[in-house]
Structure formats: C-alpha cells, structure tokens
Design a protein around this motif. Structure first.
Motif, short mmCIF file in Angstrom:
data_model
loop_
_atom_site.label_atom_id
_atom_site.label_comp_id
_atom_site.label_asym_id
_atom_site.label_seq_id
_atom_site.Cartn_x
_atom_site.Cartn_y
_atom_site.Cartn_z
N VAL A 56 -2.27 20.94 5.27
CA VAL A 56 -1.85 21.63 4.05
C VAL A 56 -0.76 20.86 3.33
N TYR A 57 -0.17 19.88 4.00
CA TYR A 57 0.94 19.11 3.41
C TYR A 57 0.41 17.81 2.83
N GLU A 58 0.76 17.55 1.59
CA GLU A 58 0.42 16.28 0.96
C GLU A 58 1.71 15.67 0.42
N ALA A 59 1.87 14.40 0.63
CA ALA A 59 3.08 13.73 0.17
C ALA A 59 2.72 12.56 -0.74
N ASP A 60 3.44 12.46 -1.82
CA ASP A 60 3.31 11.31 -2.71
C ASP A 60 4.58 10.49 -2.56
N ARG A 61 4.47 9.41 -1.84
CA ARG A 61 5.64 8.57 -1.57
C ARG A 61 5.71 7.35 -2.49
N SER A 62 4.94 7.38 -3.55
CA SER A 62 4.91 6.21 -4.43
C SER A 62 6.25 5.95 -5.11
N ALA A 63 7.08 6.97 -5.28
CA ALA A 63 8.36 6.79 -5.95
C ALA A 63 9.43 6.21 -5.03
N ILE A 64 9.15 6.14 -3.73
CA ILE A 64 10.19 5.67 -2.81
C ILE A 64 9.86 4.31 -2.21
N ILE A 65 8.89 3.62 -2.78
CA ILE A 65 8.60 2.26 -2.31
C ILE A 65 9.21 1.26 -3.28
N TRP A 66 9.39 0.06 -2.80
CA TRP A 66 9.98 -0.99 -3.62
C TRP A 66 8.93 -1.55 -4.58
N SER A 67 9.20 -1.49 -5.85
CA SER A 67 8.32 -2.16 -6.81
C SER A 67 8.85 -3.58 -7.02
N GLN A 68 8.01 -4.46 -7.48
CA GLN A 68 8.44 -5.83 -7.73
C GLN A 68 9.53 -5.85 -8.80
N GLU A 69 9.43 -4.97 -9.77
CA GLU A 69 10.45 -4.87 -10.82
C GLU A 69 11.82 -4.52 -10.23
N HIS A 70 11.85 -3.56 -9.31
CA HIS A 70 13.11 -3.19 -8.65
C HIS A 70 13.68 -4.36 -7.87
N ILE A 71 12.83 -5.04 -7.15
CA ILE A 71 13.26 -6.18 -6.33
C ILE A 71 13.86 -7.27 -7.22
N LEU A 86 18.05 -6.66 1.29
CA LEU A 86 16.89 -6.21 0.53
C LEU A 86 15.60 -6.82 1.08
N ILE A 87 15.61 -8.10 1.33
CA ILE A 87 14.40 -8.76 1.85
C ILE A 87 14.03 -8.15 3.21
N ALA A 88 15.02 -7.94 4.06
CA ALA A 88 14.74 -7.31 5.36
C ALA A 88 14.17 -5.91 5.16
N ALA A 89 14.70 -5.17 4.20
CA ALA A 89 14.22 -3.81 3.94
C ALA A 89 12.77 -3.82 3.46
N THR A 90 12.46 -4.73 2.54
CA THR A 90 11.09 -4.76 2.03
C THR A 90 10.10 -5.27 3.07
N GLU A 91 10.55 -6.12 3.96
CA GLU A 91 9.65 -6.66 4.99
C GLU A 91 9.43 -5.68 6.14
N THR A 92 10.35 -4.75 6.33
CA THR A 92 10.24 -3.83 7.47
C THR A 92 9.83 -2.42 7.05
N GLY A 93 9.71 -2.19 5.76
CA GLY A 93 9.24 -0.89 5.31
C GLY A 93 10.32 0.14 5.09
N LEU A 94 11.58 -0.28 5.02
CA LEU A 94 12.64 0.68 4.73
C LEU A 94 12.48 1.22 3.31
N TRP A 95 12.83 2.48 3.15
CA TRP A 95 12.74 3.11 1.84
C TRP A 95 13.94 2.71 0.99
N VAL A 96 13.81 2.87 -0.30
CA VAL A 96 14.88 2.57 -1.24
C VAL A 96 16.14 3.34 -0.86
N ARG A 97 16.00 4.62 -0.57
CA ARG A 97 17.18 5.46 -0.28
C ARG A 97 17.81 5.14 1.08
N SER A 98 17.15 4.36 1.91
CA SER A 98 17.68 4.02 3.22
C SER A 98 18.64 2.84 3.18
N VAL A 99 18.63 2.10 2.11
CA VAL A 99 19.47 0.90 2.03
C VAL A 99 20.74 1.23 1.29
#
Length: 99
Positions: A56-71, A86-99
């Motif tokens: 019953v739960y659906e999540a849209d996580r598209s707003a919390i991933i790194w876009s190339q523009e943000h990078i 930042l590079i470590a975060a993008t390579e390991t899957g950390l979310w924007v709010r985690s950094v």
C-alpha cells in the motif's frame, strides 16, 4: 501458541484497523510476517502458507537523488575536501539530505 493454528494473514491485515500504522509500517509488518512464515515452511513447522500482501506504500524518491546539475553547481563552489565528500556520496548512494 500452536503455530499450525495461528493464521497470520488475518493478524497482519487487521493492523490497519487496530493500531493505525502508516502505510509503510503496514507493508513492513507484512514483509516481516512473510519472512517468518517462509522460515516456518523451510523448517517444517508449516506445510505451506498462502499469505500474500498487497503493498500500500509507494515512494517517489526522485527528488532526493543527485542530479548532474546539482553535482556541477556544488563542484564549482565547494572546497576540495567537500568535493571529495560529494563524490563519495554520489558513488555510495547517499541522499542529498545525508551529506
């Protein structure tokens, strides 16, 4: 409790009415009970089980991933040590709010 007489499908579905969990908690409860039932079948405690739970739960996580523009924006203004973070975060899957 006699595991053979326990009917977990009813119990997990009734969580929606009883304790009023969030949709994610409801799905998590179904996942956990399915894991338990699969273990019971594998260990010979149950012959089989017929519980399946619709999610019953659906999540849209598209707003919390790194876009190339943000990078690119970040790399232009950040000091060297933060660029490495930042590079470590993008390579390991950390979310924007985690950094």
């Amino acid at each position: 409790m006699d595991l053979l007489r326990f009917h977990p499908c009813h119990g997990v579905r009734s969580l929606r009415c009883g304790s009023n969990p969030s949709p994610k908690q409801y799905d998590d409860a179904g996942t956990h009970i399915a894991i338990l039932l699969n273990w019971a079948v594998k260990e010979g405690k149950l012959k089989t089980h017929h519980c399946s739970f619709e999610k019953v739960y659906e999540a849209d996580r598209s707003a919390i991933i790194w876009s190339q523009e943000h990078i690119d924006k970040f790399l232009k203004v950040a000091p060297e040590y933060m660029r490495r973070v930042l590079i470590a975060a993008t390579e390991t899957g950390l979310w924007v709010r985690s950094v």
